[in-house]
Motif scaffolding. Sequence first.
Motif, mmCIF file in Angstrom:
data_model
loop_
_atom_site.group_PDB
_atom_site.id
_atom_site.type_symbol
_atom_site.label_atom_id
_atom_site.label_comp_id
_atom_site.label_asym_id
_atom_site.label_seq_id
_atom_site.Cartn_x
_atom_site.Cartn_y
_atom_site.Cartn_z
ATOM 1 N N VAL A 88 0.861 -1.187 0.000
ATOM 2 C CA VAL A 88 0.000 0.000 0.000
ATOM 3 C C VAL A 88 0.897 1.237 0.000
ATOM 4 C CG1 VAL A 88 -1.694 1.305 1.338
ATOM 5 C CG2 VAL A 88 -1.833 -1.188 1.256
ATOM 6 N N ASP A 125 -3.435 4.260 -0.651
ATOM 7 C CA ASP A 125 -4.181 3.584 0.411
ATOM 8 C C ASP A 125 -4.990 2.380 -0.067
ATOM 9 O OD1 ASP A 125 -3.197 5.357 2.403
ATOM 10 O OD2 ASP A 125 -4.729 6.822 1.861
ATOM 11 N N VAL A 127 -4.471 -1.529 -1.531
ATOM 12 C CA VAL A 127 -3.474 -2.581 -1.724
ATOM 13 C C VAL A 127 -3.404 -2.982 -3.198
ATOM 14 C CG1 VAL A 127 -5.068 -4.484 -1.192
ATOM 15 C CG2 VAL A 127 -2.621 -4.792 -0.841
#
Length: 181
Positions: A88, A125, A127
């Motif tokens: 992330v 933010d 993944v």
Amino acid sequence: MDRKSFIKKSSIGLGLALVPNLATTQGNRTKKMVPADMKPKIVREAEGNVLNVIGDIQKHKLVGSDTNGQIAEWVNDVKPGVSIPPHVHTKEDEIFRVLKGQVEIMVGDTTTVLKPGDTAFAPRDVVHSWKVVGTENASMCTTAFPAGIEAMFEELGKLPSGPPNFEKVAEICGRYGINFV
């Protein structure tokens, strides 16, 4: 005021609000609000700063110093099986455009195979990960915005060759706001 007049007047006001230079340049279309330190740049296919980032051969075409910190862009050439594990970004968004080969990409809950001409967007933010699939090398043009991630790649490119020390890689990436999940 009738409906037609209202729409006409509100459309003009909205247009001026959304395009502020239109109201201030008054026909002078050559005047731009560009920072003095940002200059046009042409980067040829063979040009760029080449880094071996843990097996991901990257050719950095644009960096933050070229774009006033707005974007960094690189092209890679990666062998089948090479992958970046799920991670992330907390500071930048990324766009991946496949130029050659096939790349399996996971962004959020979606996993798909990208082929030449396909593009994926990975917002900060969220993944994401990728892996080169198939039998040929793959090449992607990756754009990160804002810039800054290129400094991390410089550090990673200085690590010794061979199997990467994942703890060291995670420590370097963590300092740049990138966390493995």
